[in-house]
Design a protein around this motif. Sequence first.
Motif, PDB file in Angstrom:
ATOM      1  N   THR A 262       4.611   4.625   3.630  1.00  0.00           N
ATOM      2  CA  THR A 262       5.504   4.024   2.639  1.00  0.00           C
ATOM      3  C   THR A 262       6.437   5.102   2.086  1.00  0.00           C
ATOM      4  OG1 THR A 262       4.032   4.436   0.774  1.00  0.00           O
ATOM      5  CG2 THR A 262       3.729   2.339   1.964  1.00  0.00           C
ATOM      6  N   GLU A 263       7.500   4.668   1.435  1.00  0.00           N
ATOM      7  CA  GLU A 263       8.419   5.632   0.825  1.00  0.00           C
ATOM      8  C   GLU A 263       7.690   6.438  -0.250  1.00  0.00           C
ATOM      9  OE1 GLU A 263      11.571   7.961   0.428  1.00  0.00           O
ATOM     10  OE2 GLU A 263      11.299   6.460   1.994  1.00  0.00           O
ATOM     11  N   SER A 264       6.802   5.795  -0.993  1.00  0.00           N
ATOM     12  CA  SER A 264       6.040   6.538  -2.012  1.00  0.00           C
ATOM     13  C   SER A 264       5.135   7.577  -1.361  1.00  0.00           C
ATOM     14  CB  SER A 264       5.236   5.593  -2.905  1.00  0.00           C
ATOM     15  OG  SER A 264       4.213   4.948  -2.184  1.00  0.00           O
ATOM     16  N   ALA A 265       4.616   7.291  -0.168  1.00  0.00           N
ATOM     17  CA  ALA A 265       3.781   8.259   0.546  1.00  0.00           C
ATOM     18  C   ALA A 265       4.605   9.483   0.944  1.00  0.00           C
ATOM     19  CB  ALA A 265       3.164   7.626   1.783  1.00  0.00           C
TER      20      ALA A 265
ATOM     21  N   TRP B 128      -5.946  -6.096  -2.107  1.00  0.00           N
ATOM     22  CA  TRP B 128      -4.881  -5.123  -1.830  1.00  0.00           C
ATOM     23  C   TRP B 128      -4.756  -4.113  -2.969  1.00  0.00           C
ATOM     24  CZ3 TRP B 128      -2.372  -3.806   2.472  1.00  0.00           C
ATOM     25  CH2 TRP B 128      -2.376  -4.705   3.552  1.00  0.00           C
ATOM     26  N   ARG B 129      -4.899  -4.567  -4.212  1.00  0.00           N
ATOM     27  CA  ARG B 129      -4.832  -3.656  -5.361  1.00  0.00           C
ATOM     28  C   ARG B 129      -5.985  -2.650  -5.322  1.00  0.00           C
ATOM     29  NH1 ARG B 129      -2.840  -8.226  -8.032  1.00  0.00           N
ATOM     30  NH2 ARG B 129      -4.884  -8.835  -8.798  1.00  0.00           N
ATOM     31  N   ILE B 130      -7.154  -3.115  -4.940  1.00  0.00           N
ATOM     32  CA  ILE B 130      -8.308  -2.220  -4.817  1.00  0.00           C
ATOM     33  C   ILE B 130      -8.047  -1.189  -3.723  1.00  0.00           C
ATOM     34  CG2 ILE B 130     -10.740  -2.108  -4.107  1.00  0.00           C
ATOM     35  CD1 ILE B 130     -10.991  -4.953  -5.453  1.00  0.00           C
ATOM     36  N   LEU B 131      -7.544  -1.654  -2.588  1.00  0.00           N
ATOM     37  CA  LEU B 131      -7.272  -0.744  -1.469  1.00  0.00           C
ATOM     38  C   LEU B 131      -6.211   0.292  -1.827  1.00  0.00           C
ATOM     39  CD1 LEU B 131      -7.281  -3.331   1.468  1.00  0.00           C
ATOM     40  CD2 LEU B 131      -9.101  -1.705   0.847  1.00  0.00           C
ATOM     41  N   ALA B 132      -5.296  -0.077  -2.692  1.00  0.00           N
ATOM     42  CA  ALA B 132      -4.242   0.852  -3.124  1.00  0.00           C
ATOM     43  C   ALA B 132      -4.807   2.027  -3.923  1.00  0.00           C
ATOM     44  CB  ALA B 132      -3.186   0.111  -3.940  1.00  0.00           C
ATOM     45  N   ASP B 133      -6.068   1.917  -4.342  1.00  0.00           N
ATOM     46  CA  ASP B 133      -6.728   3.003  -5.068  1.00  0.00           C
ATOM     47  C   ASP B 133      -7.727   3.775  -4.213  1.00  0.00           C
ATOM     48  OD1 ASP B 133      -5.384   2.661  -7.474  1.00  0.00           O
ATOM     49  OD2 ASP B 133      -6.819   1.160  -8.187  1.00  0.00           O
TER      50      ASP B 133
ATOM     51  N   PRO C  43      -8.351   6.562  -1.734  1.00  0.00           N
ATOM     52  CA  PRO C  43      -7.587   7.705  -1.221  1.00  0.00           C
ATOM     53  C   PRO C  43      -7.911   8.023   0.232  1.00  0.00           C
ATOM     54  CG  PRO C  43      -9.414   8.488  -2.545  1.00  0.00           C
ATOM     55  CD  PRO C  43      -9.429   6.967  -2.628  1.00  0.00           C
ATOM     56  N   ASP C  44      -6.935   8.595   0.914  1.00  0.00           N
ATOM     57  CA  ASP C  44      -7.164   9.145   2.237  1.00  0.00           C
ATOM     58  C   ASP C  44      -8.002  10.411   2.032  1.00  0.00           C
ATOM     59  OD1 ASP C  44      -6.519   9.571   5.165  1.00  0.00           O
ATOM     60  OD2 ASP C  44      -5.688  11.405   4.293  1.00  0.00           O
ATOM     61  N   PRO C  45      -9.086  10.601   2.791  1.00  0.00           N
ATOM     62  CA  PRO C  45      -9.939  11.770   2.561  1.00  0.00           C
ATOM     63  C   PRO C  45      -9.280  13.101   2.919  1.00  0.00           C
ATOM     64  CG  PRO C  45     -10.702  10.545   4.465  1.00  0.00           C
ATOM     65  CD  PRO C  45      -9.626   9.719   3.826  1.00  0.00           C
ATOM     66  N   GLU C  46      -8.289  13.082   3.806  1.00  0.00           N
ATOM     67  CA  GLU C  46      -7.644  14.331   4.212  1.00  0.00           C
ATOM     68  C   GLU C  46      -6.426  14.667   3.356  1.00  0.00           C
ATOM     69  OE1 GLU C  46      -6.996  13.528   8.354  1.00  0.00           O
ATOM     70  OE2 GLU C  46      -8.970  14.300   8.882  1.00  0.00           O
ATOM     71  N   ILE C  47      -5.769  13.635   2.816  1.00  0.00           N
ATOM     72  CA  ILE C  47      -4.619  13.835   1.930  1.00  0.00           C
ATOM     73  C   ILE C  47      -4.854  12.942   0.716  1.00  0.00           C
ATOM     74  CG2 ILE C  47      -2.108  13.830   1.734  1.00  0.00           C
ATOM     75  CD1 ILE C  47      -1.994  13.766   4.823  1.00  0.00           C
ATOM     76  N   PRO C  48      -5.672  13.400  -0.233  1.00  0.00           N
ATOM     77  CA  PRO C  48      -6.126  12.533  -1.330  1.00  0.00           C
ATOM     78  C   PRO C  48      -5.046  12.018  -2.276  1.00  0.00           C
ATOM     79  CG  PRO C  48      -6.839  14.795  -1.678  1.00  0.00           C
ATOM     80  CD  PRO C  48      -6.240  14.741  -0.306  1.00  0.00           C
ATOM     81  N   VAL C  49      -3.836  12.538  -2.205  1.00  0.00           N
ATOM     82  CA  VAL C  49      -2.769  11.997  -3.057  1.00  0.00           C
ATOM     83  C   VAL C  49      -2.216  10.695  -2.489  1.00  0.00           C
ATOM     84  CG1 VAL C  49      -2.119  14.213  -4.043  1.00  0.00           C
ATOM     85  CG2 VAL C  49      -0.954  13.389  -1.979  1.00  0.00           C
ATOM     86  N   LEU C  50      -2.589  10.363  -1.254  1.00  0.00           N
ATOM     87  CA  LEU C  50      -2.142   9.115  -0.624  1.00  0.00           C
ATOM     88  C   LEU C  50      -3.275   8.107  -0.591  1.00  0.00           C
ATOM     89  CD1 LEU C  50      -0.198  10.306   2.553  1.00  0.00           C
ATOM     90  CD2 LEU C  50       0.674   9.868   0.256  1.00  0.00           C
ATOM     91  N   SER C  51      -2.936   6.863  -0.847  1.00  0.00           N
ATOM     92  CA  SER C  51      -3.931   5.803  -0.669  1.00  0.00           C
ATOM     93  C   SER C  51      -3.869   5.335   0.779  1.00  0.00           C
ATOM     94  CB  SER C  51      -3.650   4.629  -1.606  1.00  0.00           C
ATOM     95  OG  SER C  51      -2.555   3.863  -1.136  1.00  0.00           O
ATOM     96  N   VAL C  52      -4.891   4.613   1.193  1.00  0.00           N
ATOM     97  CA  VAL C  52      -4.895   4.080   2.555  1.00  0.00           C
ATOM     98  C   VAL C  52      -3.781   3.064   2.750  1.00  0.00           C
ATOM     99  CG1 VAL C  52      -7.338   4.601   2.998  1.00  0.00           C
ATOM    100  CG2 VAL C  52      -6.714   2.400   1.961  1.00  0.00           C
TER     101      VAL C  52
END
Length: 158
Positions: free
Chosen positions: A87-90, A6-11, A13-22
Motif C-alpha cells: 500500500t502507499e502507507s507501507a 479486516w480491522r483486526i488484520l490491519a493491526d 504486524p509483519d514479523p520482519e518489518i514490524p512497522v508494516l501490517s500484513v
Amino acid sequence: MERAVWRILADVPDPEIPVLSVVELGIIRHVRIAEGRVTVGVSPTYTGCPATEVIARSIEARLQAEGYENSKVEPVLSPPWTSDWLTESARIKLEEYGIAPPAHAVSNPKHLFREPKVACPRCSSMQTAKVSEFASTPCKALYRCSSCLEPFEYFKCI
C-alpha cells in the motif's frame, strides 16, 4: 463482520518489518466468513519465506484473542504476491523505518532487467550503490549511500 476482521488484520504486524501490517504488506488476499468460520487467505511474499508460518500463527492468535475462535489461515499461491501490492502507507512507513521501498512497479517488466536507481531513505540522495544482493532477508538488498555514507536496505521489486 468482515470489516471487523479486516480491522483486526490491519493491526497484525509483519514479523520482519514490524512497522508494516500484513494488510499494508498486501499479503491478505481475502477474508471469508461462512457458517461461523473465518478464513483468511494469505500470499507469501516469495516461495519459502520463513516468516509465512509466523504470520499465519500471528493472524490466528490475534483472531482468537478477538473472539474468532473458529478461524483458519489458508495459503494463496496464485497469483503470486508482488511488491506492487504494497500500500502507499507501507511505502511511506518503509522509508521512515530506513528501508528504501521498491523503485519500480513489477507490472512494467523492463525495469526488472536493470539495476534500479534507489534513493537513500535517510538523506534522499540518489548517489547509492548496491553492496549485496541480499540483506537481512532475501526480499531486501543491501545498499550504501555515497552522500551520507549510511548503509540501508532496499525492498526489492518482486
